[in-house]
Write a protein that holds these residues in place. Structure first.
Motif, PDB file in Angstrom:
ATOM      1  N   LEU A  17       0.839  -1.199   0.000  1.00 44.91           N
ATOM      2  CA  LEU A  17       0.000   0.000   0.000  1.00 44.91           C
ATOM      3  C   LEU A  17       0.877   1.253   0.000  1.00 44.91           C
ATOM      4  CD1 LEU A  17      -3.227   0.700   1.932  1.00 44.91           C
ATOM      5  CD2 LEU A  17      -1.365   2.338   2.045  1.00 44.91           C
ATOM      6  N   THR A  21       0.884   3.656  -3.259  1.00 46.33           N
ATOM      7  CA  THR A  21       0.305   4.980  -3.024  1.00 46.33           C
ATOM      8  C   THR A  21       1.322   6.076  -3.308  1.00 46.33           C
ATOM      9  OG1 THR A  21      -1.268   4.084  -1.438  1.00 46.33           O
ATOM     10  CG2 THR A  21      -0.827   6.449  -1.314  1.00 46.33           C
ATOM     11  N   ILE A  25       0.058   8.457  -6.208  1.00 47.16           N
ATOM     12  CA  ILE A  25      -0.519   9.717  -5.735  1.00 47.16           C
ATOM     13  C   ILE A  25       0.508  10.849  -5.742  1.00 47.16           C
ATOM     14  CG2 ILE A  25      -1.598  10.873  -3.758  1.00 47.16           C
ATOM     15  CD1 ILE A  25      -3.437   8.850  -5.214  1.00 47.16           C
ATOM     16  N   TYR A  82      -0.638   6.700   5.456  1.00 51.57           N
ATOM     17  CA  TYR A  82      -1.021   6.461   4.068  1.00 51.57           C
ATOM     18  C   TYR A  82      -2.409   5.841   3.980  1.00 51.57           C
ATOM     19  CZ  TYR A  82       3.731   7.500   2.798  1.00 51.57           C
ATOM     20  OH  TYR A  82       4.930   8.153   2.622  1.00 51.57           O
ATOM     21  N   HIS A  84      -4.906   3.981   0.999  1.00 52.50           N
ATOM     22  CA  HIS A  84      -4.840   3.308  -0.296  1.00 52.50           C
ATOM     23  C   HIS A  84      -5.157   4.288  -1.424  1.00 52.50           C
ATOM     24  CE1 HIS A  84      -5.818   0.565  -3.564  1.00 52.50           C
ATOM     25  NE2 HIS A  84      -5.195  -0.389  -2.883  1.00 52.50           N
ATOM     26  N   HIS A  85      -4.362   4.254  -2.476  1.00 51.00           N
ATOM     27  CA  HIS A  85      -4.494   5.214  -3.576  1.00 51.00           C
ATOM     28  C   HIS A  85      -5.884   5.222  -4.203  1.00 51.00           C
ATOM     29  CE1 HIS A  85      -4.261   2.128  -6.752  1.00 51.00           C
ATOM     30  NE2 HIS A  85      -3.446   1.509  -5.906  1.00 51.00           N
ATOM     31  N   GLN A  88      -8.811   7.141  -1.499  1.00 51.16           N
ATOM     32  CA  GLN A  88      -8.636   8.463  -0.899  1.00 51.16           C
ATOM     33  C   GLN A  88      -9.903   9.296  -1.079  1.00 51.16           C
ATOM     34  OE1 GLN A  88      -4.841  10.231  -1.670  1.00 51.16           O
ATOM     35  NE2 GLN A  88      -3.804   8.395  -1.002  1.00 51.16           N
TER      36      GLN A  88
END
Length: 153
Positions: A17, A21, A25, A82, A84-85, A88
């Protein structure tokens, strides 16, 4: 969504993750070479397991699916945070931050701080953190700009 401490066997998913990410991101604000030193492609399992034994991060879970994670050091430093991409903007980061703040308060900490990425600065500001200064971290011979941010309860 459940927020709890990391469990045995979850280190690899947390690393994945983190890696994915950062690369998906943060590419809007950082160069490919900066991303490569920030989140290298090689998974060093002993290093990550050792780290998480020490830091005992919080994880946000949806069943068996990892949504996000966050570390809080004893002095109030948030090192890794963080979401998870692909998840978000759903309130996962807000929920993790509320738990971090509650955990900090239960340990008598009135100050939290972090070196946030340029990309994450708006999130931390929305969580009542204040930007103090821009810094550059040294990662494998490359400089990666971050923002020192602070929250006071």
């Amino acid at each position: 969504m459940e927020i709890r401490k990391i469990r045995s066997g979850e280190t690899g998913s947390i690393w994945r993750l983190f890696h994915d990410t950062v690369h998906r991101i943060n590419q809007a604000d950082y160069s490919e070479s900066q991303l490569a030193v920030w989140a290298p492609d090689e998974y060093d399992e002993p290093r990550w397991v050792s780290r998480f034994i020490r830091t005992r991060p919080l994880v946000a879970m949806d069943g068996k699916f990892l949504l996000g994670f966050a570390e809080l050091d004893e002095d109030g430093r948030i090192d890794l945070f963080y979401v998870h991409h692909a998840r978000q903007g759903e309130g996962i980061g807000r929920a993790l931050m509320q738990r971090l703040k509650a955990e900090a308060a239960s340990h008598g900490l009135s100050r939290l701080y972090c070196e946030a990425s340029i990309t994450a600065q708006p999130f931390f500001e929305a969580m009542s953190f204040v930007a103090l200064e821009q810094r550059e971290l040294e990662r494998r011979g490359r400089r990666v700009p971050v923002i020192l941010m602070e929250y006071r309860a």
